[in-house]
Design an enzyme around this catalytic site. Structure first.
Site, mmCIF file in Angstrom:
data_model
loop_
_atom_site.group_PDB
_atom_site.id
_atom_site.type_symbol
_atom_site.label_atom_id
_atom_site.label_comp_id
_atom_site.label_asym_id
_atom_site.label_seq_id
_atom_site.Cartn_x
_atom_site.Cartn_y
_atom_site.Cartn_z
ATOM 1 N N PHE A 140 1.222 -1.493 0.060
ATOM 2 C CA PHE A 140 0.143 0.197 -0.396
ATOM 3 C C PHE A 140 1.172 1.219 -0.093
ATOM 4 O O PHE A 140 1.812 1.228 0.667
ATOM 5 C CB PHE A 140 -0.687 -0.115 0.940
ATOM 6 C CG PHE A 140 -1.895 0.999 1.255
ATOM 7 C CD1 PHE A 140 -3.330 1.000 0.201
ATOM 8 C CD2 PHE A 140 -1.593 2.456 1.856
ATOM 9 C CE1 PHE A 140 -3.745 1.986 0.505
ATOM 10 C CE2 PHE A 140 -2.555 3.481 1.498
ATOM 11 C CZ PHE A 140 -3.604 3.162 0.906
ATOM 12 N N ASP A 147 9.187 2.799 0.997
ATOM 13 C CA ASP A 147 8.151 3.765 2.003
ATOM 14 C C ASP A 147 8.201 3.201 3.132
ATOM 15 O O ASP A 147 7.823 1.714 3.583
ATOM 16 C CB ASP A 147 7.239 2.951 0.929
ATOM 17 C CG ASP A 147 5.933 3.130 1.719
ATOM 18 O OD1 ASP A 147 5.930 4.036 2.548
ATOM 19 O OD2 ASP A 147 5.142 3.578 0.712
ATOM 20 N N LYS A 190 3.142 10.518 8.009
ATOM 21 C CA LYS A 190 2.089 9.596 9.710
ATOM 22 C C LYS A 190 3.126 10.603 10.814
ATOM 23 O O LYS A 190 2.612 11.861 11.456
ATOM 24 C CB LYS A 190 2.160 8.342 9.316
ATOM 25 C CG LYS A 190 1.503 7.948 8.416
ATOM 26 C CD LYS A 190 1.039 6.359 8.586
ATOM 27 C CE LYS A 190 0.601 5.772 7.623
ATOM 28 N NZ LYS A 190 -1.635 6.143 8.141
HETATM 29 N N1 PLP Z 1 2.373 4.545 2.399
HETATM 30 C C1 PLP Z 1 2.697 2.993 3.253
HETATM 31 C C2 PLP Z 1 2.917 2.511 3.230
HETATM 32 C C3 PLP Z 1 1.169 3.590 3.696
HETATM 33 O O1 PLP Z 1 0.726 2.515 4.791
HETATM 34 C C4 PLP Z 1 0.022 5.073 3.889
HETATM 35 C C5 PLP Z 1 -0.980 5.312 4.751
HETATM 36 O O2 PLP Z 1 -1.622 4.258 5.315
HETATM 37 C C6 PLP Z 1 0.360 5.871 2.651
HETATM 38 C C7 PLP Z 1 1.601 5.198 1.911
HETATM 39 C C8 PLP Z 1 -0.183 6.943 2.548
HETATM 40 O O3 PLP Z 1 0.330 8.205 2.758
HETATM 41 P P1 PLP Z 1 -1.238 8.589 3.587
HETATM 42 O O4 PLP Z 1 -2.910 8.683 4.106
HETATM 43 O O5 PLP Z 1 -0.604 9.754 4.423
HETATM 44 O O6 PLP Z 1 -1.439 9.796 2.183
#
Ligand code: PLP
Length: 410
Positions: A147, A232, A261
């Site tokens: 994700f 990520d 986050k």
């Molecule tokens: N990457 C990862 C691993 C995530 O868990 C998330 C959100 O849960 C995102 C990207 C996307 O982040 P945002 O919701 O701040 O746009």
């Protein structure tokens, strides 16, 4: 009945009903409206107290009402300067970027407003890096079950068909390998491949850490084929695994990484960081953001990074993670018909439930009946991502509440 509860119910109903009238319906929200918070507890509009084991989806690492963060926010507000645009420099952004580069060993930082935007920037680095070398539109290898966000770019590398399909065609040239299966990655590499993007630890996908062998193998493939490794760290980063960033546990460094986050503890900020040649790939005019890196969010991020360092938040998460592990092992042993697996490390752990057990209902019952905030993940899993400042007594309280919910099911 206590007056405040009656008042709370009326306010709660109004917020729920009015919210349903005006919000675009992309979420199935639980019927609770929160009003204030302190430490690791949230309070609804009726002043009912909830133990937080979700941290706003892995965001509020330092919990709620941290005095240092409050001071940093108030001080920036008192200066009257919340925003300048990126046409100018501002001191909090320089400080936050300096701290991030020092803590990661990366060379350059770009501040975004969210995790998704950080992923977008990382993908653009990959395309630009290879474009500079004469390879246009390079392919990207991503992982099944991953994700990375909901924008068209981040969605393109998100390894879940049901998220992607309604919005296709997305950006082209993305192929999906199997997480923790190095041969599946190798099989997808060709002369057009430009980057490999993966979470160091899949969160949303069901709490799956990358194995050391896989991470090291992917790094080696990147080195051998001039591919950028994009890690990520938006969910697993910032102390959750017991390390500031999950990759720091291993002798593996990405070329590009994303963070968000917990960096803002609730104030919207993300970043992509790059090192080496990748840090020089994009040129002025290639990327931008009106808000990204404004003095307000950066003052908060800078204070967050100070607290993480001074209070050794990753070390605390590691220690509390051991208590959480023990508590969840006890739950697993007590309910063998319900719980089929326990995964994770530090303060990012998951319990997978047997097929047929409705995880959504467990989460709802925990919230409404036990005042315990939990969140689910893929693979019929409940993920435990509490504020990193929890103490042992909070783990015990969570165990009792979860036990009560599961006892009602079994
Ligand atoms: N990457 C990862 C691993 C995530 O868990 C998330 C959100 O849960 C995102 C990207 C996307 O982040 P945002 O919701 O701040 O746009």
């Amino acid at each position: 009945m206590d007056d405040s509860i009656v008042k709370g119910n009326v306010v709660n109903d109004r917020v729920l009903n009015d919210g349903d009238k005006v919000f675009y319906k992309t979420y199935n929200r639980f019927p609770v409206a929160f009003d204030h918070a302190e430490g690791v507890y949230l309070y609804d509009v009726g002043d009912n107290k909830y133990l937080d084991f979700g941290a706003g989806i892995s965001v509020c690492g330092l919990g709620y009402g941290n005095a240092l963060l409050n001071r940093a926010m108030k001080s920036q507000i008192d200066k009257g300067l919340l925003h300048t645009s990126n046409l100018f420099y501002n001191e909090p952004a320089v400080e936050a970027a300096e701290k991030l580069t020092e803590m990661t060993g990366m060379d350059k930082v770009f501040f975004t407003n969210s995790g998704t935007e950080a992923v977008e920037g990382a993908l653009k680095i990959a395309r630009r890096y290879h474009f500079n070398k004469g390879k246009k539109g390079c392919e990207i290898i991503a992982m099944q079950g991953s994700f990375h966000g909901r924008s068209m770019g981040a969605l393109s590398v998100t390894g879940k068909d049901h998220y992607r399909e309604p919005f296709e065609p997305l950006i082209g040239g993305v192929k999906f390998a199997i997480y923790n299966d190095l041969d599946s990655v190798k099989a997808l590499i060709n002369e057009n491949t430009g980057a490999i993007i993966m979470e160091t630890f899949q969160g949303e996908g069901g709490i799956y850490p990358a194995t050391e062998e896989f991470l090291k193998g992917v790094r080696k493939l990147c080195d051998e084929n001039d591919l950028l490794l994009i890690l990520d760290e938006i969910q697993c980063g910032m102390g959750r695994t017991g390390y500031l960033f999950a990759w720091q546990e291993y002798d593996v460094k990405p070329d590009v990484m994303t963070v968000a986050k917990a960096l803002g503890n609730g104030v919207p900020i993300g970043a992509f960081l790059a090192c080496g040649e990748a840090a020089e790939a994009m040129k002025p005019g290639d990327h931008g953001s009106t808000y990204g890196g404004n003095p307000f969010v950066c003052a908060v991020a800078s204070a967050v990074l100070d607290v993480f360092k001074e209070a050794d938040i990753p070390g605390h998460a590691k220690k509390m993670g051991e208590h959480l592990w023990k508590a969840l092992e006890e739950i697993k042993e007590k309910y063998p018909d319900l719980v089929v697996d326990h995964r994770g490390k530090g303060l990012i752990q998951g319990l997978e439930f047997a097929e047929g057990v409705k995880v959504g209902e467990i989460v709802k019952k925990a919230l409404l009946e036990q005042k315990l905030i939990l969140i689910s993940a893929e693979h019929n899993t409940i993920r435990f991502v509490p504020p990193l400042v929890i103490e042992r007594e909070h783990v015990n309280e969570m165990q009792e509440k979860l036990d009560a919910v599961l006892a009602g099911l079994s």
